[in-house]
Design an enzyme around this catalytic site. Structure first.
Site, mmCIF file in Angstrom:
data_model
loop_
_atom_site.group_PDB
_atom_site.id
_atom_site.type_symbol
_atom_site.label_atom_id
_atom_site.label_comp_id
_atom_site.label_asym_id
_atom_site.label_seq_id
_atom_site.Cartn_x
_atom_site.Cartn_y
_atom_site.Cartn_z
ATOM 1 N N VAL A 1 0.835 -1.084 -0.019
ATOM 2 C CA VAL A 1 0.011 -0.054 -0.316
ATOM 3 C C VAL A 1 0.834 1.484 -0.006
ATOM 4 O O VAL A 1 2.338 0.362 0.195
ATOM 5 C CB VAL A 1 -0.634 -0.009 1.073
ATOM 6 N N SER A 2 0.715 2.410 -0.513
ATOM 7 C CA SER A 2 1.503 3.504 -0.737
ATOM 8 C C SER A 2 1.502 4.318 0.865
ATOM 9 O O SER A 2 2.582 5.110 0.597
ATOM 10 C CB SER A 2 0.467 4.768 -1.621
ATOM 11 N N THR A 3 0.955 4.588 1.721
ATOM 12 C CA THR A 3 0.776 5.288 2.715
ATOM 13 C C THR A 3 0.761 4.498 4.288
ATOM 14 O O THR A 3 -0.048 3.130 4.348
ATOM 15 C CB THR A 3 -0.007 6.517 3.155
#
Length: 133
Positions: A9-11
């Site tokens: 996931v990005s964050t």
């Protein structure tokens, strides 16, 4: 021959549970996961670790193509590197994304371009929102 899963996931505020469970259900014996942007390969320590110890005959599985990379060159580079080492690749959400077939290789190339386009559109919308604010 081991089946590895890669979840990303990005964050930091995003959750990996759904990806982790899907990869385990798909038979992944080892799942590496991280919270890092997919815009480039840089800074993705868990992907680097996987790439170091995955071996010929192994398979790398992701839940969706954009979990591997959101940049066309990175995605193609990773898939090419895996293929050169005799490692298979597949995506659960895109069953046609299977590097063991010529059609799968073609489709991966096209979809990598779409993923990069999508990311650029997201950035464009963010810039527009910031400008309006």
């Amino acid at each position: 021959m081991t089946t590895f899963g890669y979840a990303r996931v990005s964050t930091d505020d995003q959750d990996l549970t759904v990806q982790r469970e899907a990869l385990k259900a798909a038979g992944c014996e080892i799942v590496r996961e991280e919270k890092a942007s997919g815009k480039s390969r840089s800074g993705r320590d868990q992907l680097d670790t996987l790439m170091q110890f995955i071996r010929e005959g192994d398979t790398l599985v992701v839940t969706k193509l954009d979990r591997l990379a959101r940049n066309t060159l990175d995605m193609l580079s990773i898939i090419q590197e895996l293929g050169a080492r005799g490692v298979g690749f597949r995506s659960l959400a895109e069953p046609w994304a299977d590097t063991t077939s010529p059609a799968g290789k073609l489709m991966l190339t096209v979809m990598a371009g779409v993923a990069e386009f999508e990311r650029e559109r997201i950035k464009e919308r963010q810039r527009e929102g910031i400008k309006r604010a």
